[in-house]
Write an enzyme that holds these catalytic residues in place. Structure first.
Site, PDB file in Angstrom:
ATOM      1  N   GLY A   1       0.845  -1.195   0.000  1.00  0.00           N
ATOM      2  CA  GLY A   1       0.000   0.000   0.000  1.00  0.00           C
ATOM      3  C   GLY A   1       0.878   1.242   0.000  1.00  0.00           C
ATOM      4  O   GLY A   1       1.883   1.284   0.697  1.00  0.00           O
TER       5      GLY A   1
ATOM      6  N   THR B   1       4.969   2.855   6.387  1.00  0.00           N
ATOM      7  CA  THR B   1       3.602   2.442   6.687  1.00  0.00           C
ATOM      8  C   THR B   1       2.864   3.544   7.404  1.00  0.00           C
ATOM      9  O   THR B   1       3.423   4.171   8.311  1.00  0.00           O
ATOM     10  CB  THR B   1       3.535   1.186   7.589  1.00  0.00           C
ATOM     11  OG1 THR B   1       2.294   1.175   8.290  1.00  0.00           O
ATOM     12  CG2 THR B   1       4.612   1.148   8.644  1.00  0.00           C
TER      13      THR B   1
ATOM     14  N   ASP C   1       0.413   2.745   9.175  1.00  0.00           N
ATOM     15  CA  ASP C   1      -0.069   2.068  10.394  1.00  0.00           C
ATOM     16  C   ASP C   1       0.928   2.133  11.555  1.00  0.00           C
ATOM     17  O   ASP C   1       0.563   1.936  12.693  1.00  0.00           O
ATOM     18  CB  ASP C   1      -0.357   0.593  10.106  1.00  0.00           C
ATOM     19  CG  ASP C   1      -1.549   0.394   9.184  1.00  0.00           C
ATOM     20  OD1 ASP C   1      -2.152   1.399   8.783  1.00  0.00           O
ATOM     21  OD2 ASP C   1      -1.878  -0.761   8.861  1.00  0.00           O
TER      22      ASP C   1
ATOM     23  N   MET D   1      -7.664   3.594   9.374  1.00  0.00           N
ATOM     24  CA  MET D   1      -6.910   2.392   9.004  1.00  0.00           C
ATOM     25  C   MET D   1      -6.140   1.864  10.217  1.00  0.00           C
ATOM     26  O   MET D   1      -6.036   2.528  11.242  1.00  0.00           O
ATOM     27  CB  MET D   1      -6.008   2.675   7.817  1.00  0.00           C
ATOM     28  CG  MET D   1      -6.781   2.647   6.510  1.00  0.00           C
ATOM     29  SD  MET D   1      -5.714   2.828   5.087  1.00  0.00           S
ATOM     30  CE  MET D   1      -6.854   2.383   3.776  1.00  0.00           C
TER      31      MET D   1
ATOM     32  N   ARG E   1      -4.541  -2.194  10.356  1.00  0.00           N
ATOM     33  CA  ARG E   1      -4.899  -3.611  10.186  1.00  0.00           C
ATOM     34  C   ARG E   1      -4.659  -4.416  11.463  1.00  0.00           C
ATOM     35  O   ARG E   1      -5.545  -5.092  11.957  1.00  0.00           O
ATOM     36  CB  ARG E   1      -4.070  -4.181   9.035  1.00  0.00           C
ATOM     37  CG  ARG E   1      -4.053  -5.683   8.930  1.00  0.00           C
ATOM     38  CD  ARG E   1      -3.379  -6.121   7.673  1.00  0.00           C
ATOM     39  NE  ARG E   1      -4.227  -5.853   6.536  1.00  0.00           N
ATOM     40  CZ  ARG E   1      -5.197  -6.670   6.116  1.00  0.00           C
ATOM     41  NH1 ARG E   1      -5.421  -7.799   6.742  1.00  0.00           N
ATOM     42  NH2 ARG E   1      -5.917  -6.363   5.076  1.00  0.00           N
TER      43      ARG E   1
ATOM     44  N   GLU F   1      -9.782  -0.218  11.646  1.00  0.00           N
ATOM     45  CA  GLU F   1     -10.454  -1.220  10.802  1.00  0.00           C
ATOM     46  C   GLU F   1     -10.240  -2.645  11.338  1.00  0.00           C
ATOM     47  O   GLU F   1     -11.045  -3.535  11.122  1.00  0.00           O
ATOM     48  CB  GLU F   1      -9.938  -1.126   9.366  1.00  0.00           C
ATOM     49  CG  GLU F   1      -8.427  -1.337   9.320  1.00  0.00           C
ATOM     50  CD  GLU F   1      -7.805  -1.278   7.946  1.00  0.00           C
ATOM     51  OE1 GLU F   1      -8.510  -1.081   6.960  1.00  0.00           O
ATOM     52  OE2 GLU F   1      -6.571  -1.448   7.890  1.00  0.00           O
TER      53      GLU F   1
HETATM   54  O1  F6P Z   1      -0.896  -1.302   5.418  1.00  0.00           O
HETATM   55  C1  F6P Z   1      -1.503  -0.068   5.356  1.00  0.00           C
HETATM   56  C2  F6P Z   1      -2.972  -0.216   5.095  1.00  0.00           C
HETATM   57  O2  F6P Z   1      -3.431   1.094   5.030  1.00  0.00           O
HETATM   58  C3  F6P Z   1      -3.755  -1.043   6.137  1.00  0.00           C
HETATM   59  O3  F6P Z   1      -4.145  -0.310   7.246  1.00  0.00           O
HETATM   60  C4  F6P Z   1      -4.918  -1.524   5.323  1.00  0.00           C
HETATM   61  O4  F6P Z   1      -5.452  -2.748   5.822  1.00  0.00           O
HETATM   62  C5  F6P Z   1      -4.329  -1.743   3.990  1.00  0.00           C
HETATM   63  O5  F6P Z   1      -3.275  -0.808   3.860  1.00  0.00           O
HETATM   64  C6  F6P Z   1      -5.349  -1.589   2.878  1.00  0.00           C
HETATM   65  O6  F6P Z   1      -4.702  -1.438   1.666  1.00  0.00           O
HETATM   66  P1  F6P Z   1      -5.224  -1.924   0.239  1.00  0.00           P
HETATM   67  O7  F6P Z   1      -6.691  -1.664   0.210  1.00  0.00           O
HETATM   68  O8  F6P Z   1      -4.440  -1.090  -0.699  1.00  0.00           O
HETATM   69  O9  F6P Z   1      -4.898  -3.377   0.127  1.00  0.00           O
END
Ligand code: F6P
Length: 339
Positions: A8, A123, A125, A167, A169, A219
């Protein structure tokens, strides 16, 4: 040396590329840009990067190289042999891989298989271990804080509870920091499952004081008793569930339990796009410079990382060893402000 951005995207990637190219051009290291992350490495899809290619890009969001979630270790991809052939073809000695925990785990596996790699942690995150901070995080928190400030005024006008999904994960750093910065009343994070009862008690307390409760939720948050985070969008290239939607699930639950009219807003990709903060630009630039310096010194198999206010090299394995989770101490500090 080849440079790629994978996984990402996140604000600051262009500043890393610029830092690497400028330092390389001053020290005699030629930097080659590899397109779309690991996909470009497998396909030897690249072009040399010159000073003129990186002019003025430190403040630009996204990545001029493109990114993908391609897994080069997928058995159908041709694996390490194909990568080594591609590196020969592109005439690069080693690779600077700028990415998150998925990318750095792959980088470490490739390094063990004989590919010369240096990792740079990125990141929003902030979940990578082996580094105190990752660039992109400061920007994401700033965007989320501004959004929550705005949401608060409309929530107050209507005396509504608003659940803001951010966001995160595996870890709740964005929710925690944006929650504290914006004065939200609850921050729900993956590390700390909570019951609906507790969330309802916090929001009711806020309503009883005459205010509109603001709940920030990562999320990846799970309600107590739920085995997995909420997901209804299938799997990504690494077979991980695509997250998002917990806010929409929670808002009606809170409304039903408390009688407070509740709505939700998911900030989603707003947190990843756009210009990096000055903090992230500086950090990313320094990491780009450090990565080229490490390549010139032959420090393959390492990651450039932040330690206090300094930059140091740590083994790539440190990045994938564990996640940089919110500690009990940090959560309890914030929890004092809930409700
Ligand atoms: O890793 C960063 C992040 O923003 C996470 O928080 C999220 O789960 C993920 O990317 C979503 O990314 P994509 O929709 O591009 O797979």
């Amino acid at each position: 040396v080849g440079i790629l951005t994978s996984g990402g995207d996140c604000p600051g990637l262009n500043a890393v590329i610029r830092g690497a190219v400028l330092h390389g051009s001053r020290t005699g290291v030629e930097v080659v840009g590899i397109r779309d992350g690991w996909r470009g490495l497998l396909d030897a899809d690249s072009a040399p990067l010159l000073r003129s290619d990186v002019r003025g890009i430190a403040g630009r969001g996204g990545t001029i190289l493109g990114s993908s979630r391609t897994n080069p270790l997928d058995p159908t991809s041709g694996g390490v042999e194909r990568i080594l052939r591609a590196m020969d073809e592109m005439d690069v000695d080693g690779i600077i891989a700028v990415g998150g925990e998925g990318t750095l785990t792959v980088a470490e596996m490739l390094s063990r298989a004989g590919v010369k790699v240096i990792g740079v942690p990125k990141t929003i995150d902030n979940d990578i271990s082996g580094t105190d901070y990752s660039f992109g995080f400061d920007t994401a928190v700033a965007v989320a804080t501004e959004a929550i400030d705005r949401i608060r005024t409309t929530a107050e006008s209507h005396r509504r509870c608003i659940v803001v999904e951010v966001m995160g994960r595996h870890v709740g750093w964005i929710a925690l920091n944006a929650g504290v910065a914006s004065g939200a009343h609850v921050a729900l994070i993956p590390e700390r499952p909570q019951s609906l009862e507790t969330i309802a008690a916090w929001t009711t307390r806020v309503r009883d004081r005459g205010h509109a409760p603001i709940v920030v939720v990562s999320e990846g948050f799970r309600l107590e008793g739920a085995a997995e985070p909420h997901s209804h969008k299938g799997l990504d290239a690494f077979d991980r569930p695509r997250l998002g939607g917990i806010g929409e699930l929670l808002a009606p639950m809170i409304e039903e339990r408390t009688g407070i009219e509740s709505r939700s807003t998911a900030l989603g990709y707003l947190q990843r796009g756009g210009a990096p903060t000055s903090h992230d630009r500086v950090l990313a630039t320094r990491l780009g410079i450090a990565a080229v310096r490490s390549a010139a010194a032959g420090d393959w198999g390492t990651m450039t990382s932040v330690s206090g206010t300094g930059i140091r090299n740590v083994p790539l394995a440190d990045a994938s060893e564990r996640l940089n989770t919110v500690s009990d101490e940090r959560y309890e500090e914030a929890e004092m402000l809930f409700g």
